[in-house]
Every structure is written in structure tokens, then in C-alpha cells.
Design a protein around this motif. Structure first.
Motif, PDB file in Angstrom:
ATOM      1  N   TYR A   1      -1.196   3.319  -2.701  1.00 18.68           N
ATOM      2  CA  TYR A   1      -2.584   3.135  -2.264  1.00 18.68           C
ATOM      3  C   TYR A   1      -2.926   4.026  -1.064  1.00 18.68           C
ATOM      4  O   TYR A   1      -4.042   4.536  -0.960  1.00 18.68           O
ATOM      5  CB  TYR A   1      -2.859   1.670  -1.916  1.00 18.68           C
TER       6      TYR A   1
ATOM      7  N   MET B   1       0.821  -1.207   0.000  1.00 18.85           N
ATOM      8  CA  MET B   1       0.000   0.000   0.000  1.00 18.85           C
ATOM      9  C   MET B   1       0.855   1.257   0.000  1.00 18.85           C
ATOM     10  O   MET B   1       0.515   2.250  -0.652  1.00 18.85           O
ATOM     11  CB  MET B   1      -0.949  -0.003   1.206  1.00 18.85           C
TER      12      MET B   1
ATOM     13  N   LEU C   1      -6.245  -4.345  -4.210  1.00 16.03           N
ATOM     14  CA  LEU C   1      -5.342  -5.166  -3.398  1.00 16.03           C
ATOM     15  C   LEU C   1      -5.689  -6.653  -3.491  1.00 16.03           C
ATOM     16  O   LEU C   1      -4.806  -7.503  -3.457  1.00 16.03           O
ATOM     17  CB  LEU C   1      -5.351  -4.705  -1.944  1.00 16.03           C
TER      18      LEU C   1
END
Length: 177
Positions: free
Chosen positions: A51, A46, A75
């Protein structure tokens, strides 16, 4: 420290922008917040793949739910992480930034109770008598007569669990009849 507590602590100490920095993973690791290496890998991905930056943008407005759903889908589908673990990480983040008052629950795949219990292997105990070029093995109340080559193979297998050793001895004893 649980993951949601650790994220809350990190945000409190460093500010919310730490979520988009590479040092986040090390910080959480120092706090021992990861219950499994998979959680560490999810948070690392992430951070590296941006992200968290997308989530921060969503948290500043009212569209955070759409951003969280989009990140969750990416994800799971693109990165290949398990849905329950991704959802747990995202729930921890929402809890840490006070978007939800409900503390996330750790998925069963992370809890220590979900680990498979190992069955103890019981080592075999036996007596050996060497007579007339053959070997007689006294094992669990049974006797088995083995030729020398079979006995050498038996010695190499003596550390296997007793139930498997018994099957092995029975097969060799059938050969000698």
C-alpha cells in the motif's frame, strides 16, 4: 514521539523510499511512535501488502488524493481496520510529506483517556467461629451459619469481592433455614 513526527523524522533521515521497506515498522517502533498495537499492525500491513508503494506513486503526481482514498477503502474493507485509525495513519503520512499543514489529531480510541477504568475490588473481611460442627461467619455486621461443606466452599470463595460474597452467603443461609 507522535506518529507524524516519527514519520517525518524517518523520511528526513532515510529518504521517502523507506516507506516501502520492511524496516519502516522497526524504525517507528524504536521511536515509540505507536500509541496502540493497531497502528503498528496497520503500518506493517501497508508495508507488506504494498500500500505504501501505491501511495508513493500517487505522491509523485497530482493524483495522491485518489490513491489515498483507494488505500483507505482497501485497509478498512479488505483488511478490516478501523476507519479512524486508518485515516489517522494516512493523515500522519500526508503531514510528514507536507501535503497538509494541519497536524493530525489522534483518534479517541488511541488516547490514554479512552481506556476503561477498573473498579477496585474490595476484599472481604470476616470472623469465623466453629461450634457444634457448624461455622458461624460474622461478615459486615451480619452472621451466617454454614454447614461444613458450605464452609469449605466459602473458603475457596473468600477472595471474591465483598458484594458478591454477601450474595453468596445469603443464598447459603437461606438453604439452612
Amino acid at each position: 514521539m507522535t506518529l507524524e513526527e516519527a514519520i517525518s523524522y524517518v523520511i528526513e533521515k532515510e529518504g521517502i523510499c523507506i516507506l516501502s521497506e520492511d524496516r519502516l515498522v522497526n524504525y517507528l517502533n524504536d521511536l515509540q511512535a505507536f500509541g496502540t498495537p493497531a497502528l503498528k499492525r496497520i503500518i506493517s500491513t501497508m508495508t507488506v501488502e504494498g500500500y505504501f508503494s501505491k501511495l508513493l506513486a500517487g505522491l509523485n503526481g497530482d493524483s495522491y488524493e485518489l490513491q489515498f482514498n483507494d488505500v483507505s477503502t482497501n485497509l478498512v474493507q479488505k483488511e478490516g481496520f478501523q476507519f479512524d485509525l486508518v485515516q489517522y495513519v494516512l493523515d500522519c503520512l500526508l503531514y510528514a510529506v507536507h501535503k497538509t499543514g494541519k497536524a493530525p489529531s489522534i483518534p479517541a480510541s488511541v488516547t490514554p483517556n479512552s481506556k476503561k477504568k477498573r473498579v477496585a475490588n474490595h476484599k472481604a473481611t470476616f470472623n469465623v467461629i466453629h461450634a457444634n460442627g457448624n461455622y458461624v461467619i460474622d461478615f459486615e455486621g451480619n452472621t451466617y451459619e454454614l454447614k461444613e461443606s458450605q464452609y469449605r466452599a466459602f473458603i475457596r470463595k473468600k477472595d471474591i469481592p465483598s458484594d458478591r460474597l454477601k450474595v453468596w452467603l445469603n443464598s447459603y443461609s437461606e438453604e439452612n433455614k
